[in-house]
Structure formats: structure tokens, C-alpha cells
Scaffold this motif. Structure first.
Motif, PDB file in Angstrom:
ATOM      1  N   SER A  50      40.864  78.867  61.795  1.00 12.55           N
ATOM      2  CA  SER A  50      41.237  77.705  61.003  1.00 12.55           C
ATOM      3  C   SER A  50      40.687  77.871  59.599  1.00 12.55           C
ATOM      4  O   SER A  50      39.544  78.296  59.423  1.00 12.55           O
ATOM      5  CB  SER A  50      40.678  76.426  61.624  1.00 12.55           C
ATOM      6  OG  SER A  50      40.898  75.326  60.774  1.00 12.55           O
ATOM      7  N   ARG A  51      41.489  77.509  58.629  1.00 11.17           N
ATOM      8  CA  ARG A  51      40.993  77.593  57.248  1.00 11.17           C
ATOM      9  C   ARG A  51      39.907  76.555  56.986  1.00 11.17           C
ATOM     10  O   ARG A  51      39.162  76.659  56.029  1.00 11.17           O
ATOM     11  CB  ARG A  51      42.134  77.448  56.256  1.00 11.17           C
ATOM     12  CG  ARG A  51      42.795  76.100  56.287  1.00 11.17           C
ATOM     13  CD  ARG A  51      43.937  76.069  55.314  1.00 11.17           C
ATOM     14  NE  ARG A  51      44.557  74.743  55.338  1.00 11.17           N
ATOM     15  CZ  ARG A  51      45.304  74.289  54.406  1.00 11.17           C
ATOM     16  NH1 ARG A  51      45.582  75.032  53.362  1.00 11.17           N
ATOM     17  NH2 ARG A  51      45.829  73.097  54.494  1.00 11.17           N
ATOM     18  N   ASN A  52      39.770  75.570  57.855  1.00  2.38           N
ATOM     19  CA  ASN A  52      38.706  74.569  57.711  1.00  2.38           C
ATOM     20  C   ASN A  52      37.325  75.149  57.912  1.00  2.38           C
ATOM     21  O   ASN A  52      36.338  74.576  57.504  1.00  2.38           O
ATOM     22  CB  ASN A  52      38.900  73.434  58.725  1.00  2.38           C
ATOM     23  CG  ASN A  52      40.179  72.681  58.528  1.00  2.38           C
ATOM     24  OD1 ASN A  52      41.107  73.169  57.899  1.00  2.38           O
ATOM     25  ND2 ASN A  52      40.261  71.488  59.056  1.00  2.38           N
ATOM     26  N   TYR A  87      41.822  68.934  64.056  1.00  4.41           N
ATOM     27  CA  TYR A  87      42.201  69.801  62.938  1.00  4.41           C
ATOM     28  C   TYR A  87      43.638  70.275  63.099  1.00  4.41           C
ATOM     29  O   TYR A  87      44.096  70.536  64.209  1.00  4.41           O
ATOM     30  CB  TYR A  87      41.285  71.031  62.863  1.00  4.41           C
ATOM     31  CG  TYR A  87      39.839  70.675  62.650  1.00  4.41           C
ATOM     32  CD1 TYR A  87      39.369  70.360  61.387  1.00  4.41           C
ATOM     33  CD2 TYR A  87      38.952  70.634  63.715  1.00  4.41           C
ATOM     34  CE1 TYR A  87      38.043  70.008  61.190  1.00  4.41           C
ATOM     35  CE2 TYR A  87      37.626  70.285  63.529  1.00  4.41           C
ATOM     36  CZ  TYR A  87      37.177  69.971  62.263  1.00  4.41           C
ATOM     37  OH  TYR A  87      35.874  69.625  62.075  1.00  4.41           O
TER      38      TYR A  87
END
Length: 60
Positions: A53-55, A37
Motif C-alpha cells: 500500500s502506498r499508505n 485503506y
């Protein structure tokens, strides 16, 4: 003189410089996630750290 390309030489250099973290440690998780990522953010406060993390955001 070397018969390897610069990218092959860089890959070999990185492999020698890598630090082995034990599974389940923060360092191990950070290395694993950074390979898969982009745009990981590490927040630190003293000896505490968290990866963001924006994930992995939750949508309610």
C-alpha cells in the motif's frame, strides 16, 4: 417481500458470506487493512503473498 433497504440487505448478505480468519493470519490482516485503506495490492508467488500500500511507504 422485505422491509429492509437494499443496502441493509447487502450488509446482511456480506455478513453471512464473510470467512472468519484467525488473528495473525494473512487473511485476517488483508480483511482488516481493506476495511481501512484503499488501493491495496496483493502480490502472490506460489503460496507466498504480500500486501503493498502506498499508505505505508518509507521516506528516507
Amino acid at each position: 417481500m422485505s422491509c429492509k433497504t437494499k443496502s441493509e440487505q447487502s450488509a446482511n448478505t456480506l455478513a453471512k458470506d464473510e470467512v472468519a480468519f484467525s488473528m495473525g493470519s494473512f487473511g485476517y490482516d488483508r480483511e482488516f487493512l481493506s476495511k481501512h485503506y484503499k488501493n491495496l495490492v496483493v502480490l502472490e508467488n506460489g503460496e507466498s503473498s504480500i500486501l503493498i500500500s502506498r499508505n505505508f511507504r518509507a521516506v528516507l
